[in-house]
Design a protein around this motif. Structure first.
Motif, PDB file in Angstrom:
ATOM      1  N   THR A  21       0.850  -1.175   0.000  1.00  0.00           N
ATOM      2  CA  THR A  21       0.000   0.000   0.000  1.00  0.00           C
ATOM      3  C   THR A  21       0.893   1.234   0.000  1.00  0.00           C
ATOM      4  O   THR A  21       2.118   1.102  -0.087  1.00  0.00           O
ATOM      5  CB  THR A  21      -1.040  -0.022   1.140  1.00  0.00           C
ATOM      6  OG1 THR A  21      -2.009   1.006   0.914  1.00  0.00           O
ATOM      7  CG2 THR A  21      -0.425   0.145   2.515  1.00  0.00           C
ATOM      8  N   GLY A  22       0.291   2.412   0.058  1.00  0.00           N
ATOM      9  CA  GLY A  22       1.137   3.598  -0.050  1.00  0.00           C
ATOM     10  C   GLY A  22       0.422   4.875   0.315  1.00  0.00           C
ATOM     11  O   GLY A  22      -0.741   4.869   0.726  1.00  0.00           O
ATOM     12  N   ARG A  23       1.158   5.955   0.123  1.00  0.00           N
ATOM     13  CA  ARG A  23       0.637   7.264   0.517  1.00  0.00           C
ATOM     14  C   ARG A  23       1.256   8.330  -0.381  1.00  0.00           C
ATOM     15  O   ARG A  23       2.464   8.311  -0.620  1.00  0.00           O
ATOM     16  CB  ARG A  23       1.012   7.496   1.980  1.00  0.00           C
ATOM     17  CG  ARG A  23       1.155   8.941   2.412  1.00  0.00           C
ATOM     18  CD  ARG A  23      -0.165   9.520   2.887  1.00  0.00           C
ATOM     19  NE  ARG A  23      -0.001  10.926   3.262  1.00  0.00           N
ATOM     20  CZ  ARG A  23      -0.864  11.894   2.939  1.00  0.00           C
ATOM     21  NH1 ARG A  23      -1.964  11.628   2.266  1.00  0.00           N
ATOM     22  NH2 ARG A  23      -0.651  13.137   3.310  1.00  0.00           N
ATOM     23  N   GLY A  24       0.407   9.218  -0.845  1.00  0.00           N
ATOM     24  CA  GLY A  24       0.880  10.380  -1.590  1.00  0.00           C
ATOM     25  C   GLY A  24       1.140  11.511  -0.605  1.00  0.00           C
ATOM     26  O   GLY A  24       0.204  12.103  -0.085  1.00  0.00           O
ATOM     27  N   GLU A  35       5.370  11.499  -7.175  1.00  0.00           N
ATOM     28  CA  GLU A  35       4.023  11.709  -7.712  1.00  0.00           C
ATOM     29  C   GLU A  35       3.451  13.058  -7.269  1.00  0.00           C
ATOM     30  O   GLU A  35       2.953  13.836  -8.088  1.00  0.00           O
ATOM     31  CB  GLU A  35       3.085  10.593  -7.230  1.00  0.00           C
ATOM     32  CG  GLU A  35       1.634  10.813  -7.618  1.00  0.00           C
ATOM     33  CD  GLU A  35       0.626   9.901  -6.908  1.00  0.00           C
ATOM     34  OE1 GLU A  35       0.953   9.361  -5.829  1.00  0.00           O
ATOM     35  OE2 GLU A  35      -0.482   9.732  -7.425  1.00  0.00           O
TER      36      GLU A  35
HETATM   37  N1  TRP Z   1      -1.057   7.321  -5.385  1.00  0.00           N
HETATM   38  C1  TRP Z   1      -1.294   7.167  -3.974  1.00  0.00           C
HETATM   39  C2  TRP Z   1      -1.797   8.480  -3.392  1.00  0.00           C
HETATM   40  O1  TRP Z   1      -1.778   9.495  -4.005  1.00  0.00           O
HETATM   41  C3  TRP Z   1      -0.079   6.695  -3.237  1.00  0.00           C
HETATM   42  C4  TRP Z   1       0.176   5.217  -3.467  1.00  0.00           C
HETATM   43  C5  TRP Z   1       1.242   4.664  -4.096  1.00  0.00           C
HETATM   44  C6  TRP Z   1      -0.659   4.157  -3.047  1.00  0.00           C
HETATM   45  N2  TRP Z   1       1.150   3.327  -4.097  1.00  0.00           N
HETATM   46  C7  TRP Z   1       0.004   2.973  -3.494  1.00  0.00           C
HETATM   47  C8  TRP Z   1      -1.873   4.090  -2.367  1.00  0.00           C
HETATM   48  C9  TRP Z   1      -0.572   1.718  -3.224  1.00  0.00           C
HETATM   49  C10 TRP Z   1      -2.430   2.844  -2.126  1.00  0.00           C
HETATM   50  C11 TRP Z   1      -1.778   1.675  -2.557  1.00  0.00           C
HETATM   51  O2  TRP Z   1      -2.238   8.504  -2.274  1.00  0.00           O
END
Ligand code: TRP
Length: 376
Positions: free
Chosen positions: A81-84, A119
């Protein structure tokens, strides 16, 4: 007059607006509803279902059944998962992270967490690269504060770690045409080209584990449903590159404290940030939109409406673990037996208790963050 445009539903990775119709998203995105049967399959591994599954905050998926089939055959998955990092973290962001931690604990899997400082720099006009890099660092403290451990959690800071990601990003980028990307993400002639390449980088952590360990295993991505377009293009090319298609489990957006809409950092008055001091939390909750009536007399007589109440949703999604107590709160509200002031006071106490702990752990995380840096 009601402005039709304002109510119109828009859900993209960059914008969520209007009243979100989740059934419609399942149809339009072509995802699968998270059925009772699938929930029960998850429960076989997790024991009692997590609150976010019981209360259907996670409501949709792609290939979760395939992930479980493989798991039963002894093929583990990794979580991604991730966070912008475009600003500070609010409690809406914590929702899928808390769930990810639960899955990690129960299935004993590795987590790759992507901080997309690149991003946010290319997408947000006003942000400087130094700022998104700094938010990435600060946001990682919030993640670590939730109790993740460095042994099975790797945080990717895109700008710092680009050398690790670049070869896979190229493989991905070469196989996605501009016309597919434009149709999926709505790129315009005026879109900068950094943004156009960007989806290739978000795809990388789906496949990274194989490069790092030699084990080719699928990734399961817990995230809000607005990220789904990324996974559509990634899934299209995964098999061509010799990887499993990444699977998803999608959650709803945590509502903000205002009327309608998700919690959004661009509306600070209706969002509770993890660094908010107690008085600020109190004030925000006090001003929140509820399902209450105009006067005490009316509320006593007619009852409130928990369905539209932001306060009630915070209890349901984060701050009331006990199903019976939640149901009792709902009943009392509908019956006019409790007033909004009481719910607000109780929620404020719970949030402030949670935040006091979180803020301590967050500061401690500064000493150990380096252990989470991804290693080559
Ligand atoms: N693009 C996501 C955002 O702007 C960040 C992100 C990168 C992300 N990889 C992910 C979110 C994988 C969920 C899962 O928040």
């Amino acid at each position: 007059m009601v402005d039709e445009k304002e109510n119109e539903m828009v859900v993209t990775p960059w914008e969520v607006r209007g009243r979100v119709d989740y059934e419609r998203l399942i149809r339009e995105f072509g995802t699968q509803p998270l059925t009772e049967e699938l929930r029960q399959r998850i429960a076989r591994y997790t024991g009692r279902l997590h609150l976010q599954l019981r209360r259907k905050l996670f409501f949709s998926h792609r290939d979760l059944d395939v992930i479980l089939d493989l798991y039963e055959k002894g093929i583990k998955f990794v979580l991604y998962t991730g966070r912008g990092p475009s600003g500070t973290v609010h409690i809406g962001h914590l929702v899928p992270w808390i769930f990810t931690k639960h899955l990690q604990d129960k299935f004993k899997t590795r987590l790759y967490f992507q901080m997309t400082d690149d991003e946010k720099f290319v997408v947000e006009d006003e942000l400087k690269l130094e700022e998104t890099k700094n938010f990435a660092y600060e946001n990682a403290l919030d993640l670590i504060a939730l109790g993740f451990e460095p042994e099975n959690t790797s945080i990717i800071f895109d700008v710092k770690d680009i050398a690790l990601l670049y070869d896979i990003a190229l493989e991905v980028a070469k196989r996605i045409t501009y016309s597919t990307a434009r149709a999926t993400f709505g790129f315009q002639d005026s879109t900068n080209i950094g943004w156009i390449f960007w989806p290739a980088i978000q795809a990388v952590p789906c496949f990274l584990h194989a490069k790092l360990t030699g084990e080719n295993v699928p990734a399961l991505i817990p995230a809000a449903i607005d990220q789904d377009p990324y996974w559509r293009v990634t899934r299209d090319i995964a098999l061509k590159l010799g990887y499993y298609k990444p699977a998803q489990i999608h959650c709803r957006f945590l509502p903000g404290l205002g009327k309608g809409g998700k919690m959004s950092a661009s509306e600070p008055e209706t969002s509770i940030f993890t660094m908010d001091p107690p008085e600020v939390v109190k004030q925000k909750i006090w001003n929140a939109f509820t399902g209450g009536r105009a006067t005490v007399e009316e509320q006593r007589k007619l009852g409130g409406d928990p369905n539209i109440c932001t306060i009630f949703q915070y209890f349901a999604y984060l701050f009331e673990e006990d199903d019976k107590k939640l149901a009792e709160r709902e009943r009392q509200c509908r019956a006019g037996e409790i007033l909004c002031g009481k719910c607000k006071t109780e929620l404020t106490e719970r949030i402030n208790k949670f935040l006091a702990e979180h803020q301590k752990k967050r500061e401690k995380a500064r000493n150990i963050i380096e252990k989470f840096y991804i290693k080559r």
